[in-house]
Design a protein around this motif. Structure first.
Motif, PDB file in Angstrom:
ATOM      1  N   ALA A  86     -57.048 102.671   0.057  1.00 41.23           N
ATOM      2  CA  ALA A  86     -58.346 102.551  -0.605  1.00 41.23           C
ATOM      3  C   ALA A  86     -58.179 102.122  -2.058  1.00 41.23           C
ATOM      4  CB  ALA A  86     -59.086 103.885  -0.525  1.00 41.23           C
ATOM      5  N   LEU A  87     -57.135 102.621  -2.705  1.00 38.50           N
ATOM      6  CA  LEU A  87     -56.885 102.244  -4.097  1.00 38.50           C
ATOM      7  C   LEU A  87     -56.502 100.768  -4.213  1.00 38.50           C
ATOM      8  CD1 LEU A  87     -54.912 105.394  -5.308  1.00 38.50           C
ATOM      9  CD2 LEU A  87     -57.129 104.625  -6.183  1.00 38.50           C
ATOM     10  N   LEU A  88     -55.697 100.290  -3.283  1.00 38.70           N
ATOM     11  CA  LEU A  88     -55.328  98.873  -3.295  1.00 38.70           C
ATOM     12  C   LEU A  88     -56.561  97.993  -3.113  1.00 38.70           C
ATOM     13  CD1 LEU A  88     -52.040  99.038  -1.184  1.00 38.70           C
ATOM     14  CD2 LEU A  88     -52.223  98.443  -3.611  1.00 38.70           C
ATOM     15  N   GLN A  89     -57.469  98.443  -2.254  1.00 42.75           N
ATOM     16  CA  GLN A  89     -58.710  97.696  -2.065  1.00 42.75           C
ATOM     17  C   GLN A  89     -59.571  97.749  -3.328  1.00 42.75           C
ATOM     18  OE1 GLN A  89     -61.077  99.077   1.246  1.00 42.75           O
ATOM     19  NE2 GLN A  89     -62.505  97.347   1.131  1.00 42.75           N
ATOM     20  N   PHE A  90     -59.615  98.917  -3.958  1.00 42.25           N
ATOM     21  CA  PHE A  90     -60.388  99.098  -5.196  1.00 42.25           C
ATOM     22  C   PHE A  90     -59.892  98.120  -6.266  1.00 42.25           C
ATOM     23  CE2 PHE A  90     -60.565 100.982  -9.430  1.00 42.25           C
ATOM     24  CZ  PHE A  90     -61.879 101.414  -9.545  1.00 42.25           C
ATOM     25  N   PHE A  91     -58.578  98.051  -6.467  1.00 45.15           N
ATOM     26  CA  PHE A  91     -58.035  97.208  -7.526  1.00 45.15           C
ATOM     27  C   PHE A  91     -57.994  95.725  -7.139  1.00 45.15           C
ATOM     28  CE2 PHE A  91     -56.478 101.263  -9.185  1.00 45.15           C
ATOM     29  CZ  PHE A  91     -56.806 101.102 -10.523  1.00 45.15           C
ATOM     30  N   ALA A  92     -58.344  95.415  -5.893  1.00 45.54           N
ATOM     31  CA  ALA A  92     -58.478  94.018  -5.483  1.00 45.54           C
ATOM     32  C   ALA A  92     -59.887  93.493  -5.734  1.00 45.54           C
ATOM     33  CB  ALA A  92     -58.118  93.866  -4.009  1.00 45.54           C
ATOM     34  N   SER A  93     -60.791  94.365  -6.145  1.00 43.85           N
ATOM     35  CA  SER A  93     -62.187  93.968  -6.340  1.00 43.85           C
ATOM     36  C   SER A  93     -62.338  92.944  -7.455  1.00 43.85           C
ATOM     37  CB  SER A  93     -63.042  95.196  -6.666  1.00 43.85           C
ATOM     38  OG  SER A  93     -64.349  94.805  -7.055  1.00 43.85           O
ATOM     39  N   ALA A  94     -63.173  91.953  -7.206  1.00 47.90           N
ATOM     40  CA  ALA A  94     -63.454  90.926  -8.213  1.00 47.90           C
ATOM     41  C   ALA A  94     -64.274  91.486  -9.368  1.00 47.90           C
ATOM     42  CB  ALA A  94     -64.196  89.759  -7.563  1.00 47.90           C
ATOM     43  N   ASP A  95     -64.813  92.679  -9.200  1.00 49.98           N
ATOM     44  CA  ASP A  95     -65.572  93.311 -10.284  1.00 49.98           C
ATOM     45  C   ASP A  95     -64.680  93.784 -11.418  1.00 49.98           C
ATOM     46  OD1 ASP A  95     -68.184  93.010  -9.393  1.00 49.98           O
ATOM     47  OD2 ASP A  95     -68.096  94.818  -8.145  1.00 49.98           O
ATOM     48  N   LEU A  96     -63.390  93.917 -11.152  1.00 51.34           N
ATOM     49  CA  LEU A  96     -62.466  94.413 -12.169  1.00 51.34           C
ATOM     50  C   LEU A  96     -61.748  93.250 -12.838  1.00 51.34           C
ATOM     51  CD1 LEU A  96     -60.887  97.540 -10.424  1.00 51.34           C
ATOM     52  CD2 LEU A  96     -62.762  97.463 -12.076  1.00 51.34           C
ATOM     53  N   THR A  97     -62.145  92.960 -14.055  1.00 52.24           N
ATOM     54  CA  THR A  97     -61.528  91.914 -14.870  1.00 52.24           C
ATOM     55  C   THR A  97     -61.425  92.452 -16.295  1.00 52.24           C
ATOM     56  OG1 THR A  97     -63.558  90.861 -15.686  1.00 52.24           O
ATOM     57  CG2 THR A  97     -62.789  90.221 -13.478  1.00 52.24           C
ATOM     58  N   ILE A 118     -58.608 103.928 -13.142  1.00 57.55           N
ATOM     59  CA  ILE A 118     -57.808 102.915 -13.838  1.00 57.55           C
ATOM     60  C   ILE A 118     -56.760 103.580 -14.725  1.00 57.55           C
ATOM     61  CG2 ILE A 118     -57.870 101.032 -15.515  1.00 57.55           C
ATOM     62  CD1 ILE A 118     -60.695 100.385 -14.479  1.00 57.55           C
ATOM     63  N   ALA A 119     -57.160 104.623 -15.449  1.00 60.44           N
ATOM     64  CA  ALA A 119     -56.211 105.320 -16.322  1.00 60.44           C
ATOM     65  C   ALA A 119     -55.095 105.965 -15.514  1.00 60.44           C
ATOM     66  CB  ALA A 119     -56.942 106.374 -17.154  1.00 60.44           C
ATOM     67  N   GLY A 120     -55.452 106.623 -14.410  1.00 58.21           N
ATOM     68  CA  GLY A 120     -54.447 107.265 -13.572  1.00 58.21           C
ATOM     69  C   GLY A 120     -53.475 106.265 -12.976  1.00 58.21           C
ATOM     70  N   ALA A 121     -53.999 105.137 -12.514  1.00 58.49           N
ATOM     71  CA  ALA A 121     -53.140 104.099 -11.937  1.00 58.49           C
ATOM     72  C   ALA A 121     -52.231 103.489 -12.998  1.00 58.49           C
ATOM     73  CB  ALA A 121     -53.998 103.014 -11.291  1.00 58.49           C
ATOM     74  N   THR A 122     -52.749 103.337 -14.201  1.00 60.06           N
ATOM     75  CA  THR A 122     -51.956 102.766 -15.288  1.00 60.06           C
ATOM     76  C   THR A 122     -50.729 103.627 -15.580  1.00 60.06           C
ATOM     77  OG1 THR A 122     -53.895 101.730 -16.305  1.00 60.06           O
ATOM     78  CG2 THR A 122     -51.988 102.094 -17.718  1.00 60.06           C
ATOM     79  N   VAL A 123     -50.934 104.925 -15.721  1.00 55.71           N
ATOM     80  CA  VAL A 123     -49.808 105.823 -15.984  1.00 55.71           C
ATOM     81  C   VAL A 123     -48.836 105.850 -14.805  1.00 55.71           C
ATOM     82  CG1 VAL A 123     -49.154 108.249 -16.239  1.00 55.71           C
ATOM     83  CG2 VAL A 123     -50.946 107.291 -17.679  1.00 55.71           C
ATOM     84  N   ASP A 124     -49.364 106.006 -13.593  1.00 59.64           N
ATOM     85  CA  ASP A 124     -48.519 106.119 -12.416  1.00 59.64           C
ATOM     86  C   ASP A 124     -47.688 104.857 -12.214  1.00 59.64           C
ATOM     87  OD1 ASP A 124     -47.469 107.069  -9.968  1.00 59.64           O
ATOM     88  OD2 ASP A 124     -49.097 106.111  -8.846  1.00 59.64           O
TER      89      ASP A 124
END
Length: 359
Positions: free
Chosen positions: A64-75, A283-289
C-alpha cells in the motif's frame, strides 16, 4: 497556501541516539479531499488514521505504501521532505560554538566561502582518524553532555576528554586537532549564551522547510503541525521568527534564507482529524526509514529498494547531511552576511536577546 507538517525520528537534543540517527520533517499543501483520497487505501479495519510505522510492518502495508508513493499527486510542488543526520548536526555545533570563536579571535572568518561547512565535513568523515581508537566518539559524547547538563562537572569532563584526545592524537593530525583543542577551558563561555533549543534540529529544519516553500510561492502561509510532536516546545521561538519586521535575505550564494518567516497562522492539530497531517506523517516516516537504509546505517530490504523507484526521492528537497566536498566555493557579495550573523541580527532586532525566551 495552507501547509501541513509532521516529523519522524525526533529525539530532541539526544543527537547521538543509536537507534534513531536521522530526523525528518515533511510537509504538504494537499487539501483535505485529495489527502483523504490518498490515505484511504492505507487504512485497515477499524483504523482512524494511517501511520507509516504500522504499515511498514506487513507485506500488505508495504504494498500500500508503494502504491501511495507512486501517486501522481505527490510532487515537489505538493509535498516536500527534509532530513538531518543528527551526528552531523552535532558536529556543526562543535565547529560553530568551539572552533569558530577562537578562529575569529585570530582574525580569520571561518564562515567565508562556507569554510565552516567544509570543516564540519572533515570532522564528520575524518574525526575517527584525527582522534582514533574510539576517542572521537568520547569527545562528541562529552560535548553533548555539556550541552545538555550545563554543569561544572560536565564542562570539566569535556575539557579532560579533549585534553586526553589531543595528547593521544597522532602527530600528523595535531595541526587540525589544534583547532578544537584551543577551546580548552572555554566551553562554559562559548555554550552558555545559547538556550537548549539551539541544539535541537527541529526548529532549524522547520525554518528551512518554510523557506523552501517561500522560495517558490509568494504571499503568506497558514501552517498546521501535528500537535503530538516535540516541535511544540519550540513554539515561542518559532513565533519570534514570524514577527513582522522588514524582510531581509541572510546568508549568501547558495546558502540563503529569508526572515521573518511568512507565516500568517501557526497552529497544532490532531492528525486523526486532518488527512493532510497523515500524508505528512507517512512521508516523514518513509524518509527516515528509507534514508537510514539507503545510507547504509541499517540493512536495506527489497521494500527499501523498491521505494527508490517511487516519488519519494523527488520529495527529498534538502537537509543537513554530510558531504565529501570540503572546498570553499560559496563566496559572499558586498553587503551580505553569513547565516549565523544575519540570524543573530534579526533576533536582536526583534528583542529576542533582551529577555532570553520570547514571551
Amino acid at each position: 497556501m495552507h501547509l501541513f507538517c509532521d516529523e519522524s525520528g525526533n529525539t530532541g537534543v539526544d543527537l547521538l541516539n543509536v537507534d534513531q540517527p536521522l530526523f525528518a520533517l515533511a510537509s504538504t499543501n494537499l487539501d483535505s479531499e485529495r489527502a483523504a483520497a490518498l490515505v484511504q487505501p492505507l487504512l485497515r479495519q477499524k483504523q482512524v488514521e494511517a501511520k507509516y510505522t504500522k504499515l511498514r510492518r506487513s507485506r500488505d502495508g508495504q504494498a500500500a505504501l508503494l502504491q501511495f508513493f507512486a501517486s501522481a499527486d505527490l510532487t515537489p510542488t505538493t509535498a516536500k521532505a527534509l532530513i538531518a543526520d543528527k551526528r552531523y548536526y552535532l558536529i556543526t555545533h562543535l565547529v560553530d560554538k568551539l572552533i569558530e570563536p577562537t578562529v575569529h579571535e585570530n582574525g580569520l572568518d571561518l564562515y567565508e566561502g562556507d569554510g565552516a561547512v567544509g570543516l564540519v565535513n572533515v570532522w564528520y568523515y575524518a574525526g575517527n582518524t584525527i582522534f582514533p581508537g574510539g576517542v572521537w566518539d568520547k569527545v562528541l559524547k562529552a560535548f553533548l553532555r555539556a550541552i545538555r547538563e550545563r554543569s561544572t562537572v560536565a564542562y570539566a569532563g569535556f575539557d579532560q576528554t579533549l585534553r586526553t584526545a589531543f595528547l593521544a592524537a597522532p602527530q600528523k593530525n595535531r595541526d587540525i586537532a589544534a583547532g578544537l583543542a584551543i577551546s580548552f577551558g572555554r566551553i562554559r563561555e562559548f555554550l552558555e549564551p545559547f538556550p537548549l533549543h539551539t541544539f535541537d534540529p527541529a526548529p532549524d529544519l522547520f525554518t528551512m522547510m518554510i523557506n523552501k516553500w517561500m522560495a517558490s510561492v509568494t504571499g503568506f502561509f497558514d501552517v498546521t503541525h501535528d500537535q503530538s510532536k516535540p516541535l511544540r516546545r519550540h513554539e515561542p521561538f518559532l513565533r519570534t521568527l514570524m514577527i513582522p519586521v522588514a524582510t531581509r535575505k541572510i546568508g549568501y550564494g547558495k546558502r540563503q534564507t529569508e526572515l521573518p518567516l511568512r507565516i500568517r497562522e501557526l497552529d497544532f492539530a490532531d492528525s486523526v482529524s486532518h488527512a493532510p497531517l497523515q500524508v505528512a506523517d507517512i512521508i516523514a516516516g518513509a524518509t527516515v526509514d528509507c534514508m537510514t537504509a539507503w545510507s547504509g546505517k541499517k540493512p536495506s530490504t527489497d521494500f527499501h529498494e523498491a521505494m527508490r523507484s517511487t516519488h519519494l526521492p523527488e520529495l527529498l528537497v534538502d537537509g543537513m547531511l554530510p558531504s565529501t566536498d570540503v572546498s570553499r566555493k560559496n563566496e559572499r557579495e558586498p553587503g551580505q552576511s553569513s547565516l549565523v550573523d544575519g540570524a543573530a541580527q534579526f533576533l536582536k532586532e526583534v528583542g529576542y536577546f533582551e529577555g532570553g525566551e520570547p514571551s
